[in-house]
Design a protein around this motif. Structure first.
Motif, short mmCIF file in Angstrom:
data_model
loop_
_atom_site.label_atom_id
_atom_site.label_comp_id
_atom_site.label_asym_id
_atom_site.label_seq_id
_atom_site.Cartn_x
_atom_site.Cartn_y
_atom_site.Cartn_z
N TRP A 1 19.13 85.99 -8.27
CA TRP A 1 18.42 85.19 -7.27
C TRP A 1 18.85 85.56 -5.86
N GLN B 1 4.36 85.22 -18.60
CA GLN B 1 4.60 83.78 -18.81
C GLN B 1 3.90 83.30 -20.07
N VAL C 1 10.36 83.16 -18.22
CA VAL C 1 10.79 84.56 -18.18
C VAL C 1 12.27 84.51 -17.78
N LYS D 1 2.34 82.60 -4.53
CA LYS D 1 3.09 81.84 -5.53
C LYS D 1 4.60 81.93 -5.38
N GLU E 1 6.07 78.55 -5.86
CA GLU E 1 6.12 78.08 -7.25
C GLU E 1 7.29 78.75 -7.98
N ILE E 2 7.46 80.02 -7.70
CA ILE E 2 8.52 80.79 -8.37
C ILE E 2 9.89 80.21 -7.99
N ALA E 3 10.08 79.97 -6.69
CA ALA E 3 11.37 79.47 -6.22
C ALA E 3 11.65 78.09 -6.79
N MET F 1 2.30 73.41 -6.50
CA MET F 1 1.23 74.19 -7.13
C MET F 1 0.26 74.59 -6.04
N THR G 1 2.68 79.54 -19.75
CA THR G 1 3.62 78.56 -19.20
C THR G 1 4.97 78.65 -19.92
N ILE H 1 12.15 82.01 -14.70
CA ILE H 1 10.98 81.82 -13.83
C ILE H 1 9.85 81.31 -14.72
N ASN H 2 9.22 80.26 -14.28
CA ASN H 2 8.07 79.75 -15.03
C ASN H 2 7.28 78.86 -14.08
N THR H 3 6.21 79.40 -13.52
CA THR H 3 5.47 78.62 -12.53
C THR H 3 4.84 77.37 -13.17
N GLY H 4 4.75 77.38 -14.49
CA GLY H 4 4.26 76.19 -15.18
C GLY H 4 5.20 75.01 -15.03
N ARG H 5 6.44 75.27 -14.66
CA ARG H 5 7.40 74.18 -14.47
C ARG H 5 7.61 73.84 -13.00
#
Ligand code: SF4
Ligand code: SF4
Ligand code: SF4
Lengths: 652, 182
Positions: free
Chosen positions: A217, A105, A208, B25, B28-30, B51, A205, B43-47
């Motif tokens: 998915w 990320q 990917v 996580k 977060e991923i989903a 959390m 952040t 995939i971007n856990t920052g978005r």
């Protein structure tokens, strides 16, 4: 756009203080996938065989598996590779948890560390912002303080910090690199120390990307539920408190004593209470529906988590009970020691004292009790004081320095690498091959797809076979059907079982799968999560590269052969491929040599255990063949092992 | 919604059992995959709009979902000690707020807010809940009776008169204009 991978690697030269974000060639991904395969290519290209593992020119590479950081459940392993100081060969270690996903990320498939910093530093990565920062204030700090202090300095509690403790700083051979609940044990820790790199903190952040979003998915959601419901995967040791297998079958002390009747119901009950009275919860890894880490709080210790066989090693090396492991493990882990080979090294040192090869004078101030002795030696090793400075070189290294017959006590290593303390009766040919030839140096990183034992009841056997879809070829079903005694199957079967076992680990390590949901778990129950039939679709939907079983299998062969060639170039030959002499009580040298020849031949290697020119060329490794010929490792005319005249002599 | 003549609405709730969270996580991923454009393309856990506040060494695992945005950080903070574990300030707060980088789109900096995965066609249950195989997140819907607002025109008249008396007509008018623009 690149899918599943970022298409960039971070290259840091600590001697020069340079930081480069380098775009990679997608053709290399197609050939080596990622993880240790891709890392091996880089090591082959950039670290010539003359390079000393301790030299700044050695590389330390943290390589993401191709599927890490995506929605693929259980894909999170980072291969940490280097040239290992313990034996000068390819060093391979796997780190789970969250470091890899965070690295992806942040925009990197791998981090390549070169050089040696003038003084202790750490690397701070937040997406494109990368800094080499002073770490002299962290010198001597344990793993936990290091992680916390760096997070505080960066003002980011979500940063993952992979760090070494005092053991790594002092280049102890058994030092590990730790990050949260995961660690990269076996080989990379001391190299990180030699580079004066205390830690890597990472936060990312960025997106990917996935090539076929909907299909990917759906597939992953389905897999997540399947893995969750599958009782044969994950780490049983996280929840099954019957650990009679290790305690009754593995050897205690310096891999010496088997206590076949150690386990009892009463003991199990006592240990179960000990565990659950002190356990907070299980914790997991990135996107995995299993949770294998036991989070423990022991009186007067900081919280720690362990998984798998890490629960046994300290008390088995010292003939104590589980409470001793719970008491010493947090201390040892905070010092940055691997829990696999460190207790063995300590037991080895104490055995030398008993044998009179070392004397009391070598252990000034050491307590009389065994527990006290273990703490004493941990500290001495971590800071390389007195005898600790010698033992810090690991069992083989220390034995060579001590001399005076100490080498005889180094009885459980292969290629100078500590093995699981297993001492058995009759030779098992597949296990012989795996232990002798495995490039991953530890049996748990090689075995796992073919069951360890036959099933006697024909009905149960057929039931097993019906569910056993992971087999790459029906012939494994046939061999399983005809299998009665552990050590009795045709040599061809033993060779191919070894090959398949290896294959799954190689695929896991290049794609990022955890062995507990894949390669290691096929042998128990036959319904592991990942195999050569479902991996190709995942790669296709994730990356957009069309994959099928044959193409995948070829990637395994390529990576296996490349790592072999890398080691050949550094001197690995047939004569070094020997399990510990006492691994089995009954041995047959001539038969073992024949087995090796057959295995090498099957692999397309020479009698001396080197891939032939033809084999290398067939796997698009012609450039490796050229290099081996130029260096005189190969002439280019060698036949495969069975066609060598020496193989004919063997038969006679 | 009408039910036996009574007005009702659906309250959607995600129940969080912090004891069951393993910090994987997957939620977060989903969430990030579901809100990617096109859907599931990254995939971007920052978005993510959920959390997991995790601190293994303190045995703290708290999944929180993004709530409203706030321009200013709180003057007074809350920290909690529950079962002997001290949770740091803001652990349980769902706001996207200037004091931290949680719940802000990493590229635009715009606030992120949980939308309960509202979509057409609707999903069976929120994505984070579906992804959590550990039972730390469970989804429940319940119907509640809607109570009619008790405020009447007369109340508002009275309220306004009070405000005008206190602040003067112009100030109240200016405030109404400003607030309605925000
Ligand atoms: S199976 Fe266990 S060790 Fe492997 S990724 Fe999942 S949680 Fe981690
Ligand atoms: S998916 Fe569930 S267990 Fe995993 S981090 Fe989220 S809430 Fe915790
Ligand atoms: S309910 Fe939907 S939007 Fe809200 S946090 Fe969960 S996944 Fe994200």
């Amino acid at each position: 756009m690149r899918y599943c991978e970022t298409g960039f690697q971070l290259e840091v030269d600590l001697s020069k203080g340079s930081i480069d974000k380098v775009e990679t060639d997608p053709r290399d991904t197609a050939l080596y996938l990622g993880g240790h395969g891709y890392n091996a290519k880089i090591l082959y290209d950039r670290v010539p065989p003359e390079t000393d593992p301790w030299s700044p020119d050695n590389l330390l590479i943290f390589g993401n598996g191709l599927l890490n950081g995506t929605c693929v459940p259980g894909a999170n392993r980072v291969s940490v590779n280097t040239i290992a100081p313990v034996n000068g060969f390819f060093g391979h270690s796997l780190m789970g948890g969250f470091f890899g996903a965070e690295m992806k990320q942040a925009g990197y498939d791998r981090i390549i560390i070169k050089g040696e910093a003038p003084d202790l530093v750490y690397l701070a990565i937040h997406n494109d912002k990368v800094e080499i920062r002073d770490a002299t204030h962290l010198r001597g700090k344990g793993m936990l303080d290091t992680q916390r202090m760096i997070q505080e300095e960066l003002g980011d509690k979500r940063a993952w910090v992979a760090a070494i403790g005092p053991a790594g700083e002092h280049r102890c051979i058994t030092a590990s690199i730790d990050c949260g609940n995961s660690s990269a044990a076996r080989t990379p820790g001391p190299v990180m120390g030699a580079k004066k790199l205390k830690a890597i903190a990472i936060r990312g952040t960025k997106d990917v990307n996935l090539a076929h979003p909907k299909e990917m998915w759906e597939m992953c959601s389905r897999l997540r539920k399947e893995l969750d419901a599958n009782p044969n995967i994950g780490d049983w040791m996280a929840t099954d408190e019957d650990d009679s297998f290790h305690h009754n079958n593995f050897a205690w002390g310096n891999a010496r004593v088997r206590r076949k009747t150690f386990w009892s119901e009463g003991l199990e009950e006592r240990w179960r209470n000990l565990k659950y009275d002190h356990m907070n919860r299980w914790t997991g890894c990135w996107n995995c529906p299993k949770a294998c880490h036991n989070l423990i709080q022991w009186p007067n210790r900081r919280r720690f988590s362990y998984k798998c066989y890490g629960k046994d090693t300290y008390h088995m090396a010292s003939f104590q009970e589980l409470d001793f492991t719970y008491e010493i493990l947090p201390v040892a882990m905070d010092l940055g020691f691997d829990s696999y080979s460190t207790p063995q090294t300590i037991a080895f040192g104490l055995e030398l004292l008993d044998a009179g090869i070392l004397t009391e004078a070598d252990f000034p101030g050491m307590p009389a009790d065994i527990r006290g002795r273990f703490y004493y030696l941990l500290q001495k090793m971590a800071f390389r004081e007195g005898i600790g400075d010698v033992l810090a070189n690991g069992v083989s290294g220390a034995a060579a320095i001590i001399g005076k017959g100490a080498e005889k006590f180094d009885h459980n290593t292969v290629k100078k690498f500590e093995q699981l303390p297993i001492k058995l009766g009759k030779l098992n040919p597949a296990y012989f091959l795996m232990i002798a030839t495995g490039e991953d140096m530890a049996i748990t990183q090689i075995e796992g797809s073919f069951p360890q034992d036959p099933i006697a009841d024909p009905e149960l056997r057929e039931e097993f076979i019906k569910k056993w879809i992971a087999v790459p070829d029906k012939k494994f079903h046939d061999w399983f059907r005809q299998w009665v005694k552990r050590d009795e199957l045709p040599d061809q079967a033993m060779v191919e079982i070894t090959d398949w076992n290896e294959c799954m680990h190689y695929l896991d390590d290049s794609l990022g799968f955890c062995g507990f949901v894949s390669s290691f778990r096929g042998q128990f129950g036959g319904t592991t999560g990942y195999h050569v039939w479902n991996m190709p679709d995942i790669i296709t939907h994730g990356t957009g590269m069309e994959f099928d079983k044959d193409r995948l299998w070829e990637c395994f062969q390529r990576n296996r052969t490349l790592i072999r060639a890398l080691n050949n170039r550094r001197g690995l030959r047939r004569s070094m491929e020997r399990p510990p002499e006492d691994h089995w009580a009954v041995r047959n040298e001539a038969y073992e040599q024949q087995l090796l020849t057959k295995y090498y031949d099957f692999k397309g290697w020479t009698f001396d255990a080197i891939p032939t020119k033809e084999t290398l060329e067939r796997l698009s490794l012609g450039w490796v063949a050229e290099d081996l010929i130029k260096r005189g490792v190969l002439t280019g005319d060698e036949p495969t092992a069975l066609n060598d005249p020496r193989a004919k002599n063997e038969k006679e | 919604m009408e039910n036996n003549g009574k007005k009702t609405r659906i309250v959607k709730n995600i129940k969080v059992d912090t004891k069951k969270c393993v910090g994987c996580k997957a939620c977060e991923i989903a969430c990030s995959a579901f809100h990617a454009t096109p859907r599931y393309s990254s995939i971007n856990t920052g978005r993510s709009r959920i959390m997991v506040v995790a601190d293994e060494m303190l045995d703290i695992f708290v999944p929180i979902r993004a709530g409203d945005h706030t321009e200013a950080e709180c003057n007074g903070r809350n920290s909690y000690i529950i079962d002997g574990k001290e949770y740091s300030e803001c652990t349980f707060c769902p706001a996207s707020c200037p004091s931290r980088d949680a719940f802000k789109d990493p590229d635009s900096g715009l606030p992120l807010k949980c939308d309960m995965c509202e979509s057409d066609p609707p999903v069976e249950k929120p994505m984070c809940v579906d992804a959590c195989t550990f039972g730390a997140l469970t989804y429940e819907e319940r119907e509640v009776e809607v109570t009619e607002p008790v405020t009447t025109v007369t109340d508002m008249d009275e309220g306004l008169k009070t405000l005008i008396k206190r602040y003067g007509l112009k100030k109240v008018m200016d405030t109404v204009v400003r607030v309605s623009k925000e």
